[in-house]
Design an enzyme around this catalytic site. Structure first.
Site, short mmCIF file in Angstrom:
data_model
loop_
_atom_site.label_atom_id
_atom_site.label_comp_id
_atom_site.label_asym_id
_atom_site.label_seq_id
_atom_site.Cartn_x
_atom_site.Cartn_y
_atom_site.Cartn_z
N CYS A 133 45.59 -30.19 84.60
CA CYS A 133 44.67 -30.89 84.20
C CYS A 133 45.02 -30.62 82.35
CB CYS A 133 43.55 -31.14 84.65
SG CYS A 133 41.79 -32.34 83.46
N CYS A 136 41.55 -29.94 81.21
CA CYS A 136 40.55 -29.24 81.41
C CYS A 136 41.01 -27.91 80.88
CB CYS A 136 40.55 -29.31 82.89
SG CYS A 136 40.16 -30.83 84.07
N ASP A 137 42.22 -27.78 81.12
CA ASP A 137 42.59 -26.19 80.65
C ASP A 137 43.17 -26.10 79.14
OD1 ASP A 137 41.87 -26.03 83.05
OD2 ASP A 137 43.84 -26.40 84.03
#
Length: 315
Positions: A133, A136-137
């Protein structure tokens, strides 16, 4: 104690929320079960550019709007990791880690998850440089070099997102051309921070005691092994349906996707399936929403038929 509702919706992504909206708007009692936050993968998407009515909308914002709409007519949201469904004819028993539920109809909207490469280093460095993701990261890799594995829509879209943060993005693909939509390909090829390695098999994710340091891959044409330095590796090589809990129902194909007709009905009366969990070609928010609307209406019609049959039996 077993909780009861007219309809249980399993999954609170865009499809499940839409099914709950349509069913509750028809004056049916609805419980939405999910093992995570409502909105599903929308919460992991920075900007959604292909949902009608919005030029661009943040994924979490769209998730909240859908949830607000889905619950405005009384649908309830509850945590539930569903472990199985038992078909008892006119009543369906839904088992979860937190107890059982009964419903007249069930809508399966459990979606799918990212497929793993299953190579050395992937599990070892999960959360330490290996990610599925970018939204997300990605922020952890600002001004660093990262690798993206894959060549479809997700790989290219996430690669473009990462290019806003990383100093360099290298997309490693096992074929000699991308499978992503043409517009996404054009954007990637035009971005000076996005590079490509073609005809490559990713063999191993390398790292030290703390983090990822690179990727080892083999050139399929020459057979030569190479190492690409990278601080992060983002993997997008396909998805698997989240259907392990439904294998006993006989509604899955050989690959694990739920088979339905155009009305979202499975072969088990009263059990419907929608969205990414279905056997279908296009998995998008828009198609999940369309599926959800159809399933909500069809579940209502199914319950109406049950009520009519009960009246006939009594008379």
């Amino acid at each position: 104690m077993t909780k009861k509702a007219d309809i249980i919706v399993i999954g609170a992504g865009p499809g499940g929320l839409t099914a709950a909206l349509y069913a509750s708007r028809s004056n049916l009692s609805v419980i939405i079960l999910d093992r995570g936050i409502y909105g599903g993968q929308m919460n992991n998407t920075a900007a959604i550019e292909n949902y009608p009515g919005f030029k661009s909308v943040l994924g979490p914002d769209l998730a909240q709007k859908m949830y607000d709409g889905a619950t405005q007519f009384g649908a309830e949201y509850a945590y539930g990791n569903v472990t199985g469904i038992k078909d008892n004819g006119d009543v369906k028993l839904i088992s979860t880690d937190d107890g059982d539920y009964e419903a007249k109809a069930v809508v399966i909207a459990t979606g799918a998850e990212h497929r793993k490469l299953e190579i050395p280093g992937e599990n070892d460095y999960s959360g330490r440089g290996v990610s599925y993701c970018a939204v997300c990261d990605g922020a952890f890799f600002k001004n660093r070099e990262v690798a993206v594995i894959g060549g479809g829509d997700s790989a290219v879209e996430e690669g473009l997102y990462l290019a806003q943060l990383a100093s360099k993005v290298t997309i490693i693909h096992r074929r000699d051309q991308l499978r992503a939509q043409k517009i996404m390909q054009d954007r990637a090829f035009a971005n000076p921070k996005v590079n490509f390695i073609w005809n490559a098999n990713t063999e191993e994710i390398l790292g030290d005691d703390q983090k990822v340091t690179g990727v080892r891959y083999t050139d399929k044409v020459s057979g030569e092994a190479h190492t690409l330095p990278a601080s992060g590796v983002f993997i997008y090589v396909g998805i698997n349906a989240l259907t392990d809990s439904f294998t006993d129902l006989g509604i899955l194909d050989d690959a694990g996707w739920v088979v339905t007709d155009d009305h979202m009905r499975t072969k088990v009366p009263g059990i419907f399936a929608i969205g990414d969990v279905r056997q279908k070609d296009l998995r998008q928010i828009t198609t999940s929403v369309g599926d959800g609307g159809m399933a909500g209406q069809q579940a209502y019609a199914y319950i109406q038929d049950l009520a009519a049959k009960d009246k006939e039996t009594i008379s």
